[in-house]
Design a protein around this motif. Sequence first.
Motif, short mmCIF file in Angstrom:
data_model
loop_
_atom_site.label_atom_id
_atom_site.label_comp_id
_atom_site.label_asym_id
_atom_site.label_seq_id
_atom_site.Cartn_x
_atom_site.Cartn_y
_atom_site.Cartn_z
N VAL A 67 0.84 -1.21 0.00
CA VAL A 67 0.00 0.00 0.00
C VAL A 67 0.87 1.25 0.00
O VAL A 67 0.60 2.21 -0.73
CB VAL A 67 -0.95 -0.02 1.22
CG1 VAL A 67 -1.65 1.32 1.36
CG2 VAL A 67 -1.95 -1.14 1.08
N VAL A 68 1.96 1.21 0.80
CA VAL A 68 2.87 2.35 0.83
C VAL A 68 3.41 2.61 -0.57
O VAL A 68 3.45 3.75 -1.06
CB VAL A 68 4.02 2.09 1.83
CG1 VAL A 68 5.09 3.17 1.70
CG2 VAL A 68 3.48 2.03 3.25
N LEU A 69 3.80 1.53 -1.25
CA LEU A 69 4.32 1.68 -2.61
C LEU A 69 3.27 2.28 -3.53
O LEU A 69 3.54 3.16 -4.36
CB LEU A 69 4.75 0.32 -3.17
CG LEU A 69 6.05 -0.26 -2.65
CD1 LEU A 69 6.43 -1.48 -3.48
CD2 LEU A 69 7.17 0.76 -2.73
N LEU A 70 2.03 1.80 -3.38
CA LEU A 70 0.95 2.31 -4.24
C LEU A 70 0.79 3.81 -4.05
O LEU A 70 0.72 4.58 -5.02
CB LEU A 70 -0.36 1.59 -3.89
CG LEU A 70 -1.60 2.16 -4.58
CD1 LEU A 70 -1.58 1.79 -6.05
CD2 LEU A 70 -2.88 1.65 -3.93
N LEU A 71 0.76 4.24 -2.78
CA LEU A 71 0.57 5.66 -2.50
C LEU A 71 1.74 6.46 -3.05
O LEU A 71 1.55 7.51 -3.68
CB LEU A 71 0.42 5.88 -0.99
CG LEU A 71 -0.83 5.23 -0.38
CD1 LEU A 71 -0.86 5.44 1.12
CD2 LEU A 71 -2.10 5.77 -1.04
N ALA A 75 1.66 9.25 -6.13
CA ALA A 75 2.06 10.64 -5.90
C ALA A 75 2.94 11.15 -7.02
O ALA A 75 3.21 12.35 -7.11
CB ALA A 75 2.81 10.74 -4.56
N ARG A 76 3.40 10.27 -7.89
CA ARG A 76 4.28 10.71 -8.99
C ARG A 76 3.46 10.94 -10.25
O ARG A 76 2.34 10.45 -10.38
CB ARG A 76 5.34 9.65 -9.26
CG ARG A 76 6.30 9.44 -8.11
CD ARG A 76 7.15 8.23 -8.38
NE ARG A 76 8.20 8.54 -9.37
CZ ARG A 76 9.44 8.86 -9.04
NH1 ARG A 76 9.79 8.92 -7.79
NH2 ARG A 76 10.33 9.13 -9.97
N ASP A 77 4.08 11.66 -11.19
CA ASP A 77 3.41 11.86 -12.47
C ASP A 77 3.31 10.53 -13.21
O ASP A 77 4.15 9.65 -13.03
CB ASP A 77 4.21 12.86 -13.31
CG ASP A 77 4.10 14.25 -12.71
OD1 ASP A 77 3.11 14.47 -11.97
OD2 ASP A 77 5.00 15.07 -12.96
N ALA A 78 2.29 10.47 -14.06
CA ALA A 78 2.03 9.20 -14.73
C ALA A 78 3.23 8.71 -15.52
O ALA A 78 3.49 7.51 -15.58
CB ALA A 78 0.81 9.35 -15.65
N SER A 108 3.34 -4.05 -11.77
CA SER A 108 3.83 -4.90 -10.69
C SER A 108 3.15 -4.55 -9.37
O SER A 108 2.83 -5.44 -8.58
CB SER A 108 5.35 -4.80 -10.58
OG SER A 108 5.74 -3.50 -10.22
N VAL A 109 2.89 -3.27 -9.16
CA VAL A 109 2.25 -2.90 -7.90
C VAL A 109 0.81 -3.44 -7.85
O VAL A 109 0.33 -3.87 -6.80
CB VAL A 109 2.29 -1.37 -7.71
CG1 VAL A 109 1.40 -0.95 -6.55
CG2 VAL A 109 3.72 -0.93 -7.46
N THR A 110 0.13 -3.46 -9.01
CA THR A 110 -1.20 -4.06 -9.06
C THR A 110 -1.14 -5.51 -8.59
O THR A 110 -1.94 -5.96 -7.76
CB THR A 110 -1.74 -4.00 -10.50
OG1 THR A 110 -1.73 -2.66 -10.93
CG2 THR A 110 -3.13 -4.58 -10.57
N PHE A 111 -0.15 -6.22 -9.15
CA PHE A 111 -0.01 -7.63 -8.75
C PHE A 111 0.35 -7.75 -7.27
O PHE A 111 -0.16 -8.63 -6.58
CB PHE A 111 1.07 -8.30 -9.60
CG PHE A 111 0.50 -9.06 -10.75
CD1 PHE A 111 0.32 -8.46 -11.97
CD2 PHE A 111 0.11 -10.38 -10.58
CE1 PHE A 111 -0.22 -9.17 -13.03
CE2 PHE A 111 -0.44 -11.08 -11.64
CZ PHE A 111 -0.60 -10.49 -12.86
#
Lengths: 659, 535
Positions: A67-71, A75-78, A108-111
Motif C-alpha cells: 500500500v505504501v508503494l501504491l501511494l 504521488a508521482r506523475d504518470a 507490478s504494484v497491481t499484482f
Amino acid sequence: MTSSLATLVTAATPDAAPAGGAFTLAWLLVALPLAGAAVLLLAGRRADPWGHWLGVLASGASFVVGVVLLLALRARDADERVLDLHLFRWLPTGTFGVDAGLRIDPLSVTFVLLVTFVGTLIHVYSVAYMEHDVDRRRFFAYLNLFVAAMLVLVLADSYLLLFFGWEGVGLASYLLIGFWNHHTPNAVAAKKAFVANRIGDLGLLVALMIMVATFGAVDFATVLGAAPAASEATLTALGLTLLLAACGKSAQFPLQSWLGDAMAGPTPVSALIHAATMVTAGVYLVVRSAPIYEGAPTAQLVVVIVGAITLLFGAIVGCAKDDIKKALAASTMSQIGYMVLAAGLGPVGYAFAIFHLVTHGFFKAGLFLGAGSVMHGMGDSVDMRRFGALSGLMKVTWGTFALGWLAILGVPPFSGFWSKDAIIEAAFVGEGWRPWVFGTVALVGAGLTAFYMSRLYFMTFHGKRRWNSGHSRGTERDTGPVLHPHESPRLMTVPMVVLAAGSLVLGMLLAAGDGFVTWLEPVTGVAEHHEPVLPVPAIVTLTLLLVVAGAALAWFRFGRRPVPLRPPAASALTRAARRDLYQDDVNDALLVQPGTYLTRSLVFGDRTVVDGSFLGLGRLLVRLGDGARRLQTGFVRSYATTMTAGLLLLVGVVLATRF
Amino acid sequence: MTGAYTAVGTGFTPPDVDWAPLAPVLLVLGAGVAGVLVEAFVPQRLRRPVQLVLALAATAGALVAVAALWAGVRDTGGTVVLGGSMILDGPALVLQGMVALLALVALLVVADRGQNGEDAFAPQAAAVPGSQYERTATEQGLAQTEVYPLVLFASGGMMIFPAAGDLLTMFVALEVLSLPLYILSGLGRRHRLWSQEAAMKYFLLGAFTSAIFLFGVALLYGFAGSVRLSVIAEATATTVGLDPLLLGGVVMVAIGLLFKVGAVPFHAWTPDVYQGAPTPITGFMAACTKVAAFGALLRLVYVVVPAVEWDLRPVLWAVVILTIAVGTLASLAQQDMKRILGYSAIAHTGFILTGVVALDVDGVSGVLFYLLAYGAAVIGAFAVVTLVRSVDAQGRVTGEATHLNQWAGLGRRSPWLAGAFCLFMLSFAGIPLTAGFIGKFAVFTAAVDGGATPLAVAGVVGSAVAVFFYIRIVMVLFFSSRSPEADRVHGAVTVVRSEGLTTVAIGLAVVATIGLGVLPSPVLDLVGEAARFIP
C-alpha cells in the motif's frame, strides 16, 4: 497506423528511473514473507502454537508495504511511474552479468496488492480451515514461501529473476498440492502439476537463452528496449517460447491437464495459487513482454488462439464436472483463457486482461473459499450431486457465493461485468475474419460460463436436499454419511465477506472513468480506440441475453428439476467433458506411454549392458586388488626384497636406456 | 658484521648466519628441546598441559613466522642461508607453513584423552606388553608426555627437509624427522605388539632406504664434487662422461624420497605402519611426512632432474602408474579402516606424483595445493577413527573399532561425526566442492600441460576406481545398519566423547576441506606465487 504503433511501443517501454525514497522499501515485500517461511520451517514444532499467526503477520506486513508503494507511486506523475530498484550484483561474470533488482511500476504494484491482499485474507481463512491439521505450521510456511516467490516473480526487473520466482511458485505449488501426500493421489497430482510446469519452464529457459544470444542481456530494460529493433523471426521465437511458459503456469491448452488434479491441495491453496494468483502469472508474462509480441504478429495470433481454445475447453469441461472444486478449476482455466485472449489482442487488450485478472482474483478466490466453507460443513465432500438446499443452513457462505456467482456471470453491476465485457468488446475489434471468430468464441464462452456456474450454484445451494440429514430413512439419498451442515467460523466467513464485497464493487471502482486502464498506461501503452465490428450496445445486449439464457437453462435443469445422485447417461460430448475432453488420454497415448517404453528399454539396457560390464569390471578390479593384497606378506624381509628389486630395476632401466 | 668477526684473524671464519629466515625451524626445534627439559624439571602432574601449550605455541609461532617472512620471499624470490645449506624460497616457506599448520592440528588429536582420560599412547613405553608393570602404570594414570617433544622434533626435521640446499642437510633432516616417527609409531596404548612391530618394520626399512639415499649422495658427490644441489645442477651441463654416476645417484636419492612418500615399489611399509601406529600419529605422519617428503622430492626433481629428464621419464612414469594402480586396487580388498586409509595414502601419492613429474610451474603449485587439501582431510579422517571405539563384554571402552563392519550405521547414531568423515571421503574421492577435487584438477591439469597426458589419464582412471571404496564407506556409514552378527564378531561399538581438542581438529579439517573446495582462489593464488624454486 505505423507511426502510432511506433509511439505506442516507445510508450510501452519508457526508461525506468532509479528508485529512491519509499521505493527502497520494496525489498521488504519479498523479505518479510520469506523470513516468515524461514522461521516457520526452521523453528520446528516449537512454533506450532503461534506459527500460523506469524504467517498471517508476514503476509499482512507485506500488504502494508504494498500500500505504501501504491501511494508513493500515485504521488508521482504518470510518466514517472516506472522505477527500477537495484538490489545487488547477482551473477558477475566476465562479459555477461545479471543484477538482482525490482521493477516497480503500475503493473507490478497491481499484482503486489492483489497477491498480498487476497493472500492475507486466505492466510486468515486458513487459520480456521487448517485448525485440525497437525501440520498447520508447515502449511503456513509454504503459503509464505509462495507469497515471497510470487512477489519475486512480479517484481523482478529481469527475466532471470522472474524465472527464479517462477520456479519458486512452482515449488510452493508442488508442496501445497501434495500437502496431504500421505494420500497417494495427492502426491500423484502434485507430481503431475510439477511435470506439466516443467515443460512450460523449458519454454522460459529457451527464451532466456534466445535473449542472451540476441540481446546479450536478460533484464527488462535492455531486452524490451531492444525488441523493436530485433528481427521478426527472433521475436516470434521468443513470443512462442514465452507462450509455452505461460501455458504451463496458467494451465492453458495444451498444458492445462494439471489444474484439475491440483485441486487435491487444501482449498485455500486452490483459492490463492490455483485461482487468484499463480495461474495468472502467464498473463503477466505476456503483458510484461508486450514489446516482444508487438513485433511478432504470428506469436500474437497463436496467443489469441490458445486463449480462445482454452476458454471454450474449460467452459465445456466445467459444464460436466460434479466435483465442485474441479468445476471451479475448469472455470479458472476458462477465465484465464479470456485473459490470455485479451493479452494476445495487443494494446487494446492488455489493460483489460489485467483488469479481468484482478476482478477474477477476487471473485474466484471468494468462490473457492465458499466451496471450502461448504466442504467444511459437509464433511469434506466435494460431490455436488450430494449437496443441495444449503442456502438456508449456511447463510453467509450462500450470500457471498451468490455475489461471486453474479460477478463471474458478468451481471451488471458486479465486477465481472466490467472486465469480461471489455474483453468481449476488444475481441470484436479488428479486420477480416478474426474479430468474428474470436468475438463469437468470447460471446459463446460467456453463455457457457453462465450455464456451468449457475449449475454449480443451484446444485450446491438450491433444489432438494441430497445428503443424509439422519432424520428420514428409506430413500437413496440417505445412504451416505449423516451430515450436519453448519456455517463456518468467523475467521473463515470474514475473508469471504471481504472478497464478496470486492466482487460487488471492485469492477465499478476500477472502471470508473477508465481509472484502471489509465493507471496501467505507463506499462501497457496508450491504446487507440477502435470500434468493434458490431456496435457496442449490441454486444452488451447479446452477452447479457446469452448469460440469462445460460443461467435459465441451468435453473430449469438443476434448480427446478431433481438432480440424480449419480451422473446419468449422457451425450458423447458430456461424457468427454466429464473426462476433461480426453486430454489425459491423449497425453497418455502420445507422451506417457512412449516415454514409459523408452525408459523401460533404457533401464533394460542399463541393467544388462552398462551394469553388466561395469560390475564385471568391478569384480575384475577387486580380484586384482586381492592379488595386490597378497603381496603384502607382513615380513620385512620380503618388503626389503621388493625394494631392492625396485632399486635394481630402476637403476638398471635408467642406465640401460642410456647406454 | 662479518668483518668484525674475521678481523680477529684466528683462521676460523664463523658462518654468516641470517637468523630471521630460520625462525620457523628454530621455534619448533627449540620448543622440542625445551620440551625435553620440561620432562626433567616440571612435576609430573603439570607436564601434559605445559607440553601441550608449548607444542601448540611453537607450531602456531612457526606459522606466524612463516606468514611474517612471506612478503619478503614473495618479492625477492627467497634467500640462501647457512652458506647454502638451507634455501628459503617460495616452495620451502609454504611447505614449512603447511607442516606447522598440519602439525598444530595433528597435535590437537594427539593430546586428546577422550571421555575416559586415556590418550592413544602407552603409559610407559618401556613396560613389557601385558606385564604387571604395564598394568600398574595404567592404573596410576601415567602418561608418556615425551610424545610432544618427539612430534616437535619430527616437525622440525620436516620443516628443514624441503628447504635443504644440499644433500647432506637433506639427509640429516630425513633422519631428524624419521627417528622420532619410529619411536612414536611404537607407542600405541593398545595392540602394543602390533605397534612395536610396525615401529620395528618402519625403522628397518627406513634405515635400509637411508643407506640407499646415502649411496646415491655418494655417487652424486663423485659426479659433481659437491653435495650442493645447485652445484650438481650446474655440473650436469659441464661434466662429461660421468653420467652413470649422475643417473645412478639421482635414482637412488629419489628412491630415498619415494620411500618416504610411499610410492610403489617402496610402499610396503605404509599399510602396516599406518595400521600399527597410534592413530593420531598416523594422521600426523600421513599429512606432515607427505608434505615434507614431497617438498624435498619437488626440489630434487625441479633443480637436478631437468637435465636428465629424458633418462628418468620412463621409470618415473612407471612408478607413478604403478603407485596409482597398487594403491587403488589394494584398497578395494581391505576391510580395516586404517589399512584402507593407508592404501588410499599410496594412491594419493600416485596422484600427487603426476604433478611432480609434470616438470612445470603449475605442477609445483598443484602439488602444494593437493598436499594441503589431502593433509587436512587425512588428519580429520584419522581423528574420526580415534573416536570410534570398541566396547568389551563388560561395557568398557577399549581400542579403536577399525573393521569396516563396525562402522555400519554410524551415520544414524553420530550424524555429525559420520558426516565429517563422509566429507573427508568425498574429498579423497575428488568430488567437486571439496578441496580434493581442486587438488586433483590442479595436478592433472599440470600433468597434461607438462606433456604427461598418460599419467593424467591413469590418475583419472585411478580416481574413478578409488571412488568405489570411498563411496562404499559412505554407504556403510549411512545406508547399512549394524548387525548383531557383526557386533558378535567384532564387538560392540561406541563413539567416545572427545575432550574437545579432537572436535576442534575435525572442525578445522572440515572447514579447510569445504573452504578450499568452494573458494580455492586465495590459496591457489598463494601457491601460484610460491611455485618458483631457486637453485
